[in-house]
Design an enzyme around this catalytic site. Sequence first.
Site, short mmCIF file in Angstrom:
data_model
loop_
_atom_site.label_atom_id
_atom_site.label_comp_id
_atom_site.label_asym_id
_atom_site.label_seq_id
_atom_site.Cartn_x
_atom_site.Cartn_y
_atom_site.Cartn_z
N HIS A 288 68.47 -32.88 125.71
CA HIS A 288 68.65 -32.24 127.04
C HIS A 288 70.14 -32.05 127.51
CE1 HIS A 288 64.32 -33.30 128.57
NE2 HIS A 288 64.32 -32.88 127.42
N GLU B 232 71.81 -32.64 130.21
CA GLU B 232 72.38 -33.82 130.77
C GLU B 232 72.68 -34.92 129.73
OE1 GLU B 232 68.78 -32.47 133.39
OE2 GLU B 232 69.28 -32.21 131.59
N CYS C 264 64.95 -34.69 134.56
CA CYS C 264 63.32 -35.33 134.13
C CYS C 264 63.75 -36.89 134.33
CB CYS C 264 63.33 -34.80 132.75
SG CYS C 264 64.27 -35.49 131.37
N CYS D 97 66.61 -37.94 131.86
CA CYS D 97 67.81 -37.55 132.32
C CYS D 97 68.25 -38.31 133.59
CB CYS D 97 67.76 -36.23 132.48
SG CYS D 97 67.70 -35.47 130.58
#
Length: 149
Positions: A46, A48, A76, A79
Amino acid sequence: MQLAYNASIDAYRQNEVPVGAIIAYQGEVVASAHNQVEFTRDATAHAEILAITQATQKLGDWRLNDCTLYVTKEPCPMCSGAAVMSRLGKVVYAASDSKMGFLGGALDISKVQSLNHKLNITSGLLKEECKEVLSHFFSQKRDNSSHRD
């Protein structure tokens, strides 16, 4: 946030969920990333997470207390947890996520009293622009999948 938005457009062009993330330290960008889950075939790739890794390598410390993460979609669970674990000073996100967001959307990790680090959270910066990119991406995905039937 504009730089994070630009990174999300890069993700979109690469057929990735269009999320971009930037980490700033003392007014300087120390990390820039976008989702790379499809490219890497790694569910943890991801924006992040990739940005946090870049920032820790550039700054030489896993603690990012004096850093701000700018991200185009509410983080999410993974993250959000990484933001806490890396001790980010501030998280600024554009679009909220009522299904998977863990900074107030579906749940709010910052409300967990036992955590040893509290995030400073701001939301809504470039919200409409970032929501539009996400909506268009998923609409296009739905259209393409319905044409395959």
